[in-house]
Write an enzyme that holds these catalytic residues in place. Structure first.
Site, PDB file in Angstrom:
ATOM      1  N   GLY A 158      24.737   8.598 -81.882  1.00  0.00           N
ATOM      2  CA  GLY A 158      24.346   9.431 -81.906  1.00  0.00           C
ATOM      3  C   GLY A 158      24.741  10.715 -81.894  1.00  0.00           C
ATOM      4  CG  ASP A 166      16.718   8.657 -70.639  1.00  0.00           C
ATOM      5  OD1 ASP A 166      16.857   9.307 -70.149  1.00  0.00           O
ATOM      6  OD2 ASP A 166      16.904   7.433 -71.737  1.00  0.00           O
ATOM      7  CB  VAL A 204      13.430  13.516 -78.555  1.00  0.00           C
ATOM      8  CG1 VAL A 204      12.576  13.927 -77.431  1.00  0.00           C
ATOM      9  CG2 VAL A 204      15.069  13.420 -77.982  1.00  0.00           C
TER      10      VAL A 204
HETATM   11  P1  IMP Z   1      22.178   6.768 -70.681  1.00  0.00           P
HETATM   12  O1  IMP Z   1      22.884   5.588 -70.975  1.00  0.00           O
HETATM   13  O2  IMP Z   1      20.780   6.109 -70.516  1.00  0.00           O
HETATM   14  O3  IMP Z   1      22.331   8.143 -70.182  1.00  0.00           O
HETATM   15  O4  IMP Z   1      21.531   6.466 -72.448  1.00  0.00           O
HETATM   16  C1  IMP Z   1      22.405   6.939 -73.092  1.00  0.00           C
HETATM   17  C2  IMP Z   1      21.912   7.125 -74.652  1.00  0.00           C
HETATM   18  O5  IMP Z   1      20.534   6.464 -74.734  1.00  0.00           O
HETATM   19  C3  IMP Z   1      21.858   8.238 -75.603  1.00  0.00           C
HETATM   20  O6  IMP Z   1      23.748   8.347 -76.137  1.00  0.00           O
HETATM   21  C4  IMP Z   1      20.984   7.782 -77.377  1.00  0.00           C
HETATM   22  O7  IMP Z   1      21.906   7.165 -77.595  1.00  0.00           O
HETATM   23  C5  IMP Z   1      19.753   6.814 -75.765  1.00  0.00           C
HETATM   24  N1  IMP Z   1      18.841   7.534 -76.278  1.00  0.00           N
HETATM   25  C6  IMP Z   1      18.566   8.245 -74.550  1.00  0.00           C
HETATM   26  N2  IMP Z   1      17.394   8.938 -74.494  1.00  0.00           N
HETATM   27  C7  IMP Z   1      17.578   7.989 -75.874  1.00  0.00           C
HETATM   28  C8  IMP Z   1      15.463   9.120 -76.327  1.00  0.00           C
HETATM   29  O8  IMP Z   1      14.416   9.631 -76.383  1.00  0.00           O
HETATM   30  N3  IMP Z   1      16.359   9.025 -77.820  1.00  0.00           N
HETATM   31  C9  IMP Z   1      16.977   8.491 -78.829  1.00  0.00           C
HETATM   32  N4  IMP Z   1      17.469   7.876 -77.806  1.00  0.00           N
HETATM   33  C10 IMP Z   1      17.861   8.053 -76.396  1.00  0.00           C
HETATM   34 MG    MG Z   2      22.765   6.098 -78.862  1.00  0.00          MG
END
Ligand code: IMP
Ligand code: MG
Length: 176
Positions: free
Chosen positions: A43, A102, A153
């Site tokens: 990403g 996130d 998103v």
């Molecule tokens: P976390 O570990 O929940 O903070 O998520 C991190 C990863 O989840 C990011 O690097 C994204 O690849 C994916 N992610 C989280 N939210 C979104 C979103 O709204 N759209 C797409 N990918 C997301």
């Molecule tokens: Mg990702």
């Protein structure tokens, strides 16, 4: 592809202008320091490429690949590192770059593991987007492009089931 987008949150020009500002701050902050940027695949690819071309420092670039999402819009809770060896960041200042903060699970796992196993001088986090929500792990991101509401998103690196990464803007998908 564009027909699947309900609403654009950040146009390409808006993103690029904000990256100018982040790059200027990072350039100031890491002047004279041994900097290694670690991009979180996949990403952060677009964001990292645009950001680094605006940072005129003698930095190194590395990548890590982790998975916490398994194809849907909900995080599974576990974070798996895909590679066997971690980046060689001993004695270096590290800036971890990701697309979005996130739940915090991904960046918490990466920064803690780097700190514990790799001997960096410092570890900071830079994300294009940060969701306003309760985190499962608190992550202190020093550089944040934009704060957004808690909605899913896509675009500019962010995917839904591996699609939409190549959109030049960030938008919200139609519910369908
Ligand atoms: P976390 O570990 O929940 O903070 O998520 C991190 C990863 O989840 C990011 O690097 C994204 O690849 C994916 N992610 C989280 N939210 C979104 C979103 O709204 N759209 C797409 N990918 C997301
Ligand atoms: Mg990702």
């Amino acid at each position: 592809m564009d027909e699947d987008i309900e609403r654009i949150l950040f146009h390409a020009a808006t993103i690029q202008a904000r990256i100018d500002e982040l790059a200027a701050r990072i350039t100031d902050d890491y002047q004279g320091k041994e900097l290694t940027v670690v991009a979180v695949l996949t990403g952060a690819l677009m964001f990292t490429a645009d950001l680094l071309r605006r940072i005129p420092l003698p930095l190194k670039l590395d990548c890590v690949s982790v998975a916490s999402y398994h194809g849907g819009t909900e995080t599974s809770g576990e974070v798996k590192f895909d590679q066997l060896s971690l980046p060689d960041i001993e004695g270096r200042h590290v800036l971890v770059v990701d697309d979005i903060l996130d739940s915090g699970l991904t960046l918490d796992a990466i920064t803690r593991r780097f700190g514990k196993e790799c001997g960096p001088l410092s570890v900071r986090v830079c994300v294009l987007l940060s969701k306003r929500r309760e985190r499962r792990k608190e992550v202190d991101a020093e550089y944040v492009g934009f704060e957004i509401d808690d909605e899913f998103v896509v675009g500019y690196g962010l995917d839904y089931q591996e699609r939409y990464r190549n959109l030049p803007f960030v938008g919200v998908l139609k519910p369908s």
